[in-house]
Design a protein around this motif. Sequence first.
Motif, PDB file in Angstrom:
ATOM      1  N   ALA A  41       2.231  -2.242   4.133  1.00 13.40           N
ATOM      2  CA  ALA A  41       2.669  -0.953   3.588  1.00 13.40           C
ATOM      3  C   ALA A  41       3.884  -1.135   2.692  1.00 13.40           C
ATOM      4  O   ALA A  41       4.672  -2.069   2.869  1.00 13.40           O
ATOM      5  N   ASP A  42       4.034  -0.244   1.739  1.00 11.11           N
ATOM      6  CA  ASP A  42       5.248  -0.220   0.923  1.00 11.11           C
ATOM      7  C   ASP A  42       6.337   0.464   1.762  1.00 11.11           C
ATOM      8  O   ASP A  42       6.613   1.651   1.611  1.00 11.11           O
ATOM      9  N   VAL A  43       6.950  -0.328   2.646  1.00 12.26           N
ATOM     10  CA  VAL A  43       7.869   0.259   3.622  1.00 12.26           C
ATOM     11  C   VAL A  43       9.173   0.731   2.983  1.00 12.26           C
ATOM     12  O   VAL A  43       9.818   1.649   3.506  1.00 12.26           O
ATOM     13  N   PHE A  78       0.476   9.347   5.209  1.00 15.08           N
ATOM     14  CA  PHE A  78       0.209   7.936   4.928  1.00 15.08           C
ATOM     15  C   PHE A  78      -0.453   7.266   6.124  1.00 15.08           C
ATOM     16  O   PHE A  78      -1.486   6.594   5.987  1.00 15.08           O
ATOM     17  N   PHE A  79       0.129   7.429   7.310  1.00 13.07           N
ATOM     18  CA  PHE A  79      -0.421   6.774   8.495  1.00 13.07           C
ATOM     19  C   PHE A  79      -1.794   7.333   8.871  1.00 13.07           C
ATOM     20  O   PHE A  79      -2.701   6.586   9.253  1.00 13.07           O
ATOM     21  N   LEU A 121      -4.212   5.854   6.349  1.00 10.58           N
ATOM     22  CA  LEU A 121      -4.326   4.410   6.560  1.00 10.58           C
ATOM     23  C   LEU A 121      -5.215   4.087   7.761  1.00 10.58           C
ATOM     24  O   LEU A 121      -6.133   3.254   7.683  1.00 10.58           O
ATOM     25  N   CYS A 142      -0.331  -4.201   7.658  1.00  9.17           N
ATOM     26  CA  CYS A 142      -1.538  -3.389   7.498  1.00  9.17           C
ATOM     27  C   CYS A 142      -2.444  -3.927   6.407  1.00  9.17           C
ATOM     28  O   CYS A 142      -3.597  -3.485   6.282  1.00  9.17           O
ATOM     29  N   THR A 178      -2.386  -0.532  12.446  1.00  8.18           N
ATOM     30  CA  THR A 178      -3.617  -0.524  11.647  1.00  8.18           C
ATOM     31  C   THR A 178      -4.697  -1.382  12.300  1.00  8.18           C
ATOM     32  O   THR A 178      -5.389  -2.158  11.641  1.00  8.18           O
ATOM     33  N   LEU A 211       0.804  -1.215   0.000  1.00  2.26           N
ATOM     34  CA  LEU A 211       0.000   0.000   0.000  1.00  2.26           C
ATOM     35  C   LEU A 211       0.840   1.269   0.000  1.00  2.26           C
ATOM     36  O   LEU A 211       1.853   1.362   0.695  1.00  2.26           O
ATOM     37  N   THR A 212       0.380   2.255  -0.772  1.00  2.00           N
ATOM     38  CA  THR A 212       0.961   3.591  -0.765  1.00  2.00           C
ATOM     39  C   THR A 212      -0.112   4.583  -0.300  1.00  2.00           C
ATOM     40  O   THR A 212      -1.295   4.234  -0.194  1.00  2.00           O
ATOM     41  N   THR A 213       0.300   5.812  -0.062  1.00  2.00           N
ATOM     42  CA  THR A 213      -0.658   6.832   0.383  1.00  2.00           C
ATOM     43  C   THR A 213      -1.777   7.022  -0.627  1.00  2.00           C
ATOM     44  O   THR A 213      -2.954   7.091  -0.263  1.00  2.00           O
ATOM     45  N   LEU A 244       8.374   4.094   1.769  1.00  2.00           N
ATOM     46  CA  LEU A 244       8.282   4.946   2.956  1.00  2.00           C
ATOM     47  C   LEU A 244       9.672   5.283   3.489  1.00  2.00           C
ATOM     48  O   LEU A 244       9.970   6.437   3.832  1.00  2.00           O
TER      49      LEU A 244
END
Length: 407
Positions: free
Chosen positions: A104-106, A124-125, A128, A153, A185, A67-69, A109
């Motif tokens: 998440a796409d850490v 983003f957080f 989310l 997440c 999350t 996941l991205t923002t 990030l």
Amino acid sequence: MQRFKTLLPQKCRFSLQALCYHPRPFSAQVHHHIDDDHDDPQQQILVEGRAKSRAAILNRPSSLNALTTSMVARLKRLYDSWEENSDIGFVCMKGSGRAFCSGADVVRLYNSLNEGNVEEAEQFFKTLYSFAYLQGTYLKPHVAILDGITMGCGAGISLPGMYRVVTDKTIFSHPEAQIGFHPDTGASYYLSRLPGYLGEYLALTGDKLNGVEMIACRLATHFALNARLPLLEERLGKLITDDPTIVETSLAQYGDLVYPDRSSVLHKIDTIDRCFCHDTVEEIIEALAKEAAESYDEWCISTLGKIREASPLSLKITLESIREGRFETLDQCLVREHRISLRQISKQVSSDFFEGVRARMVDKDFTPKWDPPSLKDVSDDMVQSYFSPLNEESELVLPTALREPYM
């Protein structure tokens, strides 16, 4: 075996029934794969629908639908609009490729933070966790099809919903402590409500559960073989209803009676309860070491190894978060997790998140240098600093007065 029968909800005990096959409205095999370098959220979150339902499809298959923002923001916009649309009776979510969502796409990030884009990461957080709350309080029936990898997440955006369908391909885990982060999350809400101290075990070790195990501990509501998903999704696509009991009945038609096999960690539930019931990470490790010495159980040794690989600071934060989650509502858990997350990306106390991502996902040397380096170096004050309120502008504000959680 009898113990696991008591864990299985009655609505999950159903037999397989064949239905006629028709051209699919909701395809289990999504063919809209795109280049992950394409940042168009309309391509990364696809929409399928029929007269009375919609399906959101996470569509970054080569990144395991991380996941991205922009993806989460699009999901929230879609879900808001679908909830308000009286012509839509229920909503589905699924992933393309071999994952539902890996979290998440850490790496993105991590790179963004290293470039100084702190506000983007904070957004983003916020987005989310706001979506996770929307999911957990959704006013219409929701079906999440967790076929394949479901981590971090990725679980958080689906498990708070009404129906969670798992398959023989599902792999669930929360490995955040191993990269210097914490299960977030909403994880401190649903993990803390698992039988006994299973939630603490999963959060501290990052161990995996399969779909059958998720049914047994009630993380999931329905089990269907991966090969039968086209039939299940065809059935859902033909429904003209907003009645959750009709949606549930349709899911049940494709269900199977399943129990964990002999190798399942759920057969270790008594040992897990004995070892993970303690108040501190140090006491949990001591109990596991004692159990290993007395029983010569390889599982205890393996579990100790998994815990010792994780960030000492993250372990203590994670245990405290799960314990607090037991007595909190979903929104309270999300607010607390939001505080922890912003502090873990801030480097104010420790850079363990950056070091964990570097070691395990960027350089892949798998030798993170944690700071503090050991549990004895992690003070109570250090841990508590992650839980204290943020300034008023930074706090997560959720519409609690307008919504009630489903879970």
